[in-house]
Design an enzyme around this catalytic site. Structure first.
Site, PDB file in Angstrom:
ATOM      1  CB  SER A  13      -0.956   0.116   1.449  1.00  0.00           C
ATOM      2  OG  SER A  13      -1.436   1.368   1.319  1.00  0.00           O
ATOM      3  CE1 TYR A  66      -4.711  -2.081   5.160  1.00  0.00           C
ATOM      4  CE2 TYR A  66      -3.811   0.007   4.851  1.00  0.00           C
ATOM      5  CZ  TYR A  66      -4.446  -1.314   4.283  1.00  0.00           C
ATOM      6  OH  TYR A  66      -4.473  -1.198   3.124  1.00  0.00           O
TER       7      TYR A  66
HETATM    8  N1  LIG Z   1      -8.875  -0.243  -1.440  1.00  0.00           N
HETATM    9  C1  LIG Z   1      -7.643   0.746  -1.342  1.00  0.00           C
HETATM   10  O1  LIG Z   1      -7.730   1.855  -1.087  1.00  0.00           O
HETATM   11  C2  LIG Z   1      -6.068  -0.089  -0.983  1.00  0.00           C
HETATM   12  C3  LIG Z   1      -6.458  -1.314  -0.423  1.00  0.00           C
HETATM   13  N2  LIG Z   1      -5.106  -2.102  -0.482  1.00  0.00           N
HETATM   14  C4  LIG Z   1      -5.126  -3.589  -0.150  1.00  0.00           C
HETATM   15  O2  LIG Z   1      -5.488  -4.227  -1.313  1.00  0.00           O
HETATM   16  C5  LIG Z   1      -6.191  -5.550  -0.876  1.00  0.00           C
HETATM   17  C6  LIG Z   1      -7.576  -5.584  -1.263  1.00  0.00           C
HETATM   18  O3  LIG Z   1      -8.366  -4.821  -0.815  1.00  0.00           O
HETATM   19  P1  LIG Z   1      -9.743  -3.912  -1.625  1.00  0.00           P
HETATM   20  O4  LIG Z   1     -10.077  -4.755  -2.638  1.00  0.00           O
HETATM   21  O5  LIG Z   1      -9.221  -2.503  -1.644  1.00  0.00           O
HETATM   22  O6  LIG Z   1     -10.595  -4.113  -0.221  1.00  0.00           O
HETATM   23  P2  LIG Z   1     -12.151  -5.260  -0.388  1.00  0.00           P
HETATM   24  O7  LIG Z   1     -12.742  -4.922   0.988  1.00  0.00           O
HETATM   25  O8  LIG Z   1     -12.828  -4.733  -1.638  1.00  0.00           O
HETATM   26  O9  LIG Z   1     -11.643  -6.583  -0.625  1.00  0.00           O
HETATM   27  C7  LIG Z   1     -11.000  -7.452   0.490  1.00  0.00           C
HETATM   28  C8  LIG Z   1     -10.907  -8.575  -0.080  1.00  0.00           C
HETATM   29  O10 LIG Z   1     -10.293  -9.547   0.900  1.00  0.00           O
HETATM   30  C9  LIG Z   1     -10.951 -10.606   1.328  1.00  0.00           C
HETATM   31  N3  LIG Z   1     -10.806 -10.813   2.766  1.00  0.00           N
HETATM   32  C10 LIG Z   1     -10.812  -9.987   3.771  1.00  0.00           C
HETATM   33  N4  LIG Z   1     -10.753 -10.582   4.969  1.00  0.00           N
HETATM   34  C11 LIG Z   1     -10.688 -11.897   4.675  1.00  0.00           C
HETATM   35  C12 LIG Z   1     -10.506 -13.096   5.256  1.00  0.00           C
HETATM   36  N5  LIG Z   1     -10.249 -13.132   6.631  1.00  0.00           N
HETATM   37  N6  LIG Z   1     -10.423 -14.250   4.638  1.00  0.00           N
HETATM   38  C13 LIG Z   1     -10.405 -14.495   3.432  1.00  0.00           C
HETATM   39  N7  LIG Z   1     -10.548 -13.185   2.545  1.00  0.00           N
HETATM   40  C14 LIG Z   1     -10.462 -11.898   3.087  1.00  0.00           C
HETATM   41  C15 LIG Z   1     -12.340 -10.222   0.978  1.00  0.00           C
HETATM   42  O11 LIG Z   1     -13.469 -11.124   0.793  1.00  0.00           O
HETATM   43  P3  LIG Z   1     -14.268 -11.752   1.737  1.00  0.00           P
HETATM   44  O12 LIG Z   1     -14.910 -10.595   2.475  1.00  0.00           O
HETATM   45  O13 LIG Z   1     -15.364 -12.541   0.895  1.00  0.00           O
HETATM   46  O14 LIG Z   1     -13.530 -12.744   2.761  1.00  0.00           O
HETATM   47  C16 LIG Z   1     -12.072  -9.416  -0.383  1.00  0.00           C
HETATM   48  O15 LIG Z   1     -11.897 -10.386  -1.511  1.00  0.00           O
HETATM   49  C17 LIG Z   1      -5.998  -5.401   0.842  1.00  0.00           C
HETATM   50  O16 LIG Z   1      -4.928  -6.273   1.016  1.00  0.00           O
HETATM   51  C18 LIG Z   1      -6.009  -4.047   0.896  1.00  0.00           C
HETATM   52  O17 LIG Z   1      -5.096  -3.694   2.087  1.00  0.00           O
HETATM   53  C19 LIG Z   1      -3.908  -1.569  -0.609  1.00  0.00           C
HETATM   54  C20 LIG Z   1      -4.070  -0.059  -0.750  1.00  0.00           C
HETATM   55  C21 LIG Z   1      -4.999   0.600  -1.084  1.00  0.00           C
HETATM   56  N1  LIG Z   2      -4.741   3.936   0.488  1.00  0.00           N
HETATM   57  C1  LIG Z   2      -4.130   3.128   1.778  1.00  0.00           C
HETATM   58  C2  LIG Z   2      -4.634   3.628   3.160  1.00  0.00           C
HETATM   59  O1  LIG Z   2      -5.186   4.672   3.268  1.00  0.00           O
HETATM   60  C3  LIG Z   2      -4.693   1.843   2.184  1.00  0.00           C
HETATM   61  O2  LIG Z   2      -5.960   1.587   1.675  1.00  0.00           O
HETATM   62  O3  LIG Z   2      -4.045   0.951   2.062  1.00  0.00           O
END
Ligand SMILES: NC(=O)C1=CN([C@@H]2O[C@H](COP(=O)(O)OP(=O)(O)OC[C@H]3O[C@@H](n4cnc5c(N)ncnc54)[C@H](OP(=O)(O)O)[C@@H]3O)[C@@H](O)[C@H]2O)C=CC1
Ligand SMILES: N[C@@H](C=O)C(=O)O
Length: 248
Positions: free
Chosen positions: A128, A141
């Protein structure tokens, strides 16, 4: 669309067969059906809660049972917690460490071992823009994403002679369900689209980059700044940014 779904779609469009892992079985099945019909690939679904300590072991054992060799592991699953560390239930903070760090390490070890044995493979870890400095009111986080970045760079060095390519991707705020699950006030206009973030990530992986910043450049600049200012100042600036996002 979450980043996981965007990765699945982009890889299916390249003709890759998929193993989709998350907790929500219905959503996984619907995605698998759509991608199978649209791209003619195979998609297997594993409903697993990565907050459970044995999750990585169960996934790798199931893959072995089905005789599936994974060419590319995308460690995408993760979630954020905002607000004061002490105001969050300890169990949630520990779940975050388990999902964002422990499961990623477990899957990298188990699937990475199989890749190294085959002398071929790739791992993309989703870090991130939060990886680059401590962030008060997102403390665990941001620290988890610093781990992901450092771990990926070091692992990439170790696995390069075994022909296993490791890359960390460092998106900025991206329009997914991520922020809805937190107390952050983040307008969509300031976010990147998941499809763009994934396209840039995969293009960087094709170029064999070790770390990619697939978000807009204004966010990338904030990842450079902490290298040039005292750490205490970086923490204060991050705290101010958290307050601006309504995290405290
Ligand atoms: N959105 C943003 O601004 C940013 C996001 N990220 C990272 O990107 C990645 C994806 O997040 P994003 O798509 O944004 O968020 P979402 O919340 O849309 O997706 C999260 C995903 O992780 C899965 N997940 C969460 N908890 C669990 C668990 N306990 N077991 C299995 N699967 C799990 C969810 O599926 P389900 O709920 O069905 O389990 C879902 O597919 C994360 O690692 C996040 O930290 C990094 C930088 C920026
Ligand atoms: N954009 C980042 C946090 O502020 C993240 O979602 O990982």
């Amino acid at each position: 669309m979450g980043l996981g779904e965007a990765f699945a779609e982009a890889l299916a469009a390249r003709g890759a067969n998929l193993v989709l892992v998350a907790r929500s079985l219905d959503a996984l099945n619907a995605l698998a059906k759509r991608l199978t019909e649209q791209y003619g690939v195979q998609a297997i679904v594993l409903a697993v809660d990565l907050a459970e300590r044995d999750a990585a072991m169960r996934i790798s054992e199931e893959l072995e049972r089905q005789r599936i060799a994974v060419d590319l592991l995308v460690n995408n699953a993760g979630f954020g917690l905002t607000g004061e560390f002490l105001s969050n239930p300890l169990a949630r903070e520990e779940d975050l460490v388990q999902v964002n760090i422990q499961a990623l390490v477990g899957l990298s070890h188990r699937l990475g071992s199989a890749m190294a044995a085959r002398n071929k493979g790739g791992i993309i870890n989703v870090a991130s823009n939060a990886s680059f400095q401590p962030i008060p009111y997102m403390a665990t986080y941001a620290a988890s994403k610093a781990f992901v970045l450092h771990f990926s760079e070091a692992l990439g060095h170790e696995l390069a002679p075994r022909n296993v390519q490791v890359m960390a991707t460092c998106p900025g705020p991206t329009s997914t369900r991520f922020f809805a699950a937190t107390s952050a006030d983040q307008p969509t206009i300031k976010m990147d689209a998941a499809e763009v973030v994934v396209r840039r990530t995969l293009e960087a992986f094709d170029r064999q980059e070790k770390v990619v910043y697939p978000g807009r450049s204004s966010v990338r600049i904030t990842s450079w700044l902490p290298r040039f200012i005292p750490r205490a100042l970086a923490v204060r600036a991050a705290a101010a940014a958290s307050r601006g996002m309504g995290l405290h």
